[in-house]
Design a protein around this motif. Sequence first.
Motif, short mmCIF file in Angstrom:
data_model
loop_
_atom_site.label_atom_id
_atom_site.label_comp_id
_atom_site.label_asym_id
_atom_site.label_seq_id
_atom_site.Cartn_x
_atom_site.Cartn_y
_atom_site.Cartn_z
N GLY A 24 0.83 -1.20 0.00
CA GLY A 24 0.00 0.00 0.00
C GLY A 24 0.86 1.24 0.00
N SER A 25 0.29 2.36 -0.41
CA SER A 25 1.04 3.61 -0.49
C SER A 25 1.27 4.19 0.90
N ASN A 26 2.10 5.21 0.98
CA ASN A 26 2.33 5.90 2.24
C ASN A 26 1.02 6.47 2.76
N GLY A 27 0.76 6.27 4.05
CA GLY A 27 -0.45 6.79 4.67
C GLY A 27 -1.67 5.91 4.54
N CYS A 28 -1.49 4.70 3.97
CA CYS A 28 -2.66 3.83 3.77
C CYS A 28 -3.06 3.08 5.04
N GLY A 29 -2.19 3.08 6.06
CA GLY A 29 -2.52 2.40 7.31
C GLY A 29 -1.62 1.23 7.64
N LYS A 30 -0.57 1.00 6.84
CA LYS A 30 0.31 -0.16 7.08
C LYS A 30 1.02 -0.07 8.43
N SER A 31 1.64 1.08 8.70
CA SER A 31 2.37 1.23 9.96
C SER A 31 1.43 1.23 11.16
N GLN A 54 7.91 -2.78 -2.34
CA GLN A 54 8.43 -3.36 -3.57
C GLN A 54 7.53 -4.53 -3.99
N PRO A 55 6.56 -4.29 -4.86
CA PRO A 55 5.64 -5.36 -5.28
C PRO A 55 6.34 -6.56 -5.89
N GLU A 56 7.45 -6.32 -6.61
CA GLU A 56 8.13 -7.45 -7.24
C GLU A 56 8.72 -8.40 -6.21
N LEU A 57 9.23 -7.88 -5.10
CA LEU A 57 9.71 -8.74 -4.03
C LEU A 57 8.55 -9.46 -3.35
N ALA A 58 7.45 -8.76 -3.19
CA ALA A 58 6.28 -9.36 -2.56
C ALA A 58 5.78 -10.56 -3.35
N VAL A 59 5.65 -10.39 -4.66
CA VAL A 59 5.18 -11.48 -5.51
C VAL A 59 6.14 -12.66 -5.48
N ARG A 60 7.42 -12.37 -5.38
CA ARG A 60 8.44 -13.42 -5.44
C ARG A 60 8.49 -14.26 -4.16
N TYR A 61 8.25 -13.64 -3.01
CA TYR A 61 8.53 -14.34 -1.75
C TYR A 61 7.29 -14.67 -0.90
N ALA A 62 6.19 -13.99 -1.11
CA ALA A 62 5.04 -14.15 -0.20
C ALA A 62 4.16 -15.33 -0.59
N ASP A 63 3.49 -15.89 0.41
CA ASP A 63 2.39 -16.83 0.15
C ASP A 63 1.14 -16.08 -0.26
N ARG A 64 0.89 -14.96 0.45
CA ARG A 64 -0.30 -14.15 0.17
C ARG A 64 0.07 -12.69 0.13
N LEU A 65 -0.69 -11.94 -0.67
CA LEU A 65 -0.54 -10.50 -0.73
C LEU A 65 -1.81 -9.84 -0.19
N PRO A 110 -3.72 -15.27 -2.73
CA PRO A 110 -2.43 -15.91 -3.00
C PRO A 110 -1.59 -15.05 -3.93
N ALA A 111 -0.28 -15.01 -3.68
CA ALA A 111 0.59 -14.09 -4.42
C ALA A 111 0.49 -14.28 -5.92
N GLY A 112 0.35 -15.51 -6.37
CA GLY A 112 0.31 -15.77 -7.80
C GLY A 112 -0.99 -15.39 -8.46
N GLN A 113 -1.99 -14.98 -7.68
CA GLN A 113 -3.30 -14.66 -8.25
C GLN A 113 -3.59 -13.16 -8.28
N VAL A 114 -2.61 -12.34 -7.93
CA VAL A 114 -2.82 -10.90 -7.92
C VAL A 114 -2.10 -10.27 -9.11
N PRO A 115 -2.82 -9.79 -10.10
CA PRO A 115 -2.17 -9.14 -11.25
C PRO A 115 -1.52 -7.82 -10.84
N MET A 116 -0.44 -7.46 -11.52
CA MET A 116 0.27 -6.23 -11.19
C MET A 116 -0.63 -5.01 -11.36
N GLN A 117 -1.58 -5.08 -12.29
CA GLN A 117 -2.50 -3.96 -12.47
C GLN A 117 -3.33 -3.71 -11.22
N GLN A 118 -3.73 -4.80 -10.53
CA GLN A 118 -4.50 -4.65 -9.30
C GLN A 118 -3.62 -4.05 -8.20
N ILE A 119 -2.36 -4.46 -8.16
CA ILE A 119 -1.44 -3.89 -7.17
C ILE A 119 -1.23 -2.41 -7.45
#
Length: 275
Positions: free
Chosen positions: A66-73, A236-247, A260-269
């Motif tokens: 998520g972008s800065n300020g989206c609530g992650k922290s 870094q979405p590319e690292l997320a897709v490479r290493y995560a089970d879920r996004l 699941p990481a493999g089911q999220v298209p980059m356009q949705q990210i």
Amino acid sequence: MTMDGVISFAGGLNAPPMPSGSAVAGRVASPRLAVRNLTMRYANGHLALDRMGLSVEAGEMVVVLGSNGCGKSTFMKCVVGLNRPTGGSVEVSGQDLAALSGQALRAARMPIALISQNANLVKRRSVLANVCSGTLGRHRTLATRLGRIPKSEIEPSLSFLEEVGLLHLAHQRAGTLSGGQAQRVSVARALAQRPHVLLADEPVASLDPEAADEVMRLLRRLATDDGLAVVCVLHQPELAVRYADRLVGLRRGQLQFDLPAGQVPMQQISTLYVS
């Protein structure tokens, strides 16, 4: 007690052994971390989190995007108990942290370790001493307050350094390490707490690509091989897709997807970062 970059909880930590295996090979019946309807509204009226839910099992690695300020922290702070949510529950190993306070909260959050964006090691001390500092929640004595390392923790701390591939640097000053090495030491320090849930808040933001891959491979292995429930915030979405089970996607405090990481298209990210 709060150590640099790692939450070290007072009152001791006698966590049971962590199971082996991955989230794919065999999942446990109940999640290690279960967040339900988590809501955080600040005093100024800003709604930082709006009924967010997330479940993470032993052996599973989940990346929050998520972008800065989206609530992650804010999410991370609510989970670890640094922020008290205004609604919902945060269950760690079956206990609701959001309903607790004081000593009860400190005891209940002992199975959680937090890795920050910066390693924040004590540079003048040895690598081993920095790792041992993650055990101080179990040792509230005059000796540890004076900076002494409990002898009983030296051998386990060496084993954690070996796990992150830095045993050969145990007696080197922390100030001499590269950025990637320092972050791996902070992971070893977190492991010294013997957690069930490992939170990583932008752990590779200040690292070069090679060092970032090293840290992400390490977090992936801690989930798969050691059975930790790992929640990682990344930009870094590319690292997320490479290493995560879920996004998990967050936008303006609301959950956009949990797939699941493999089911999220980059356009949705990409939609997470549109202003």
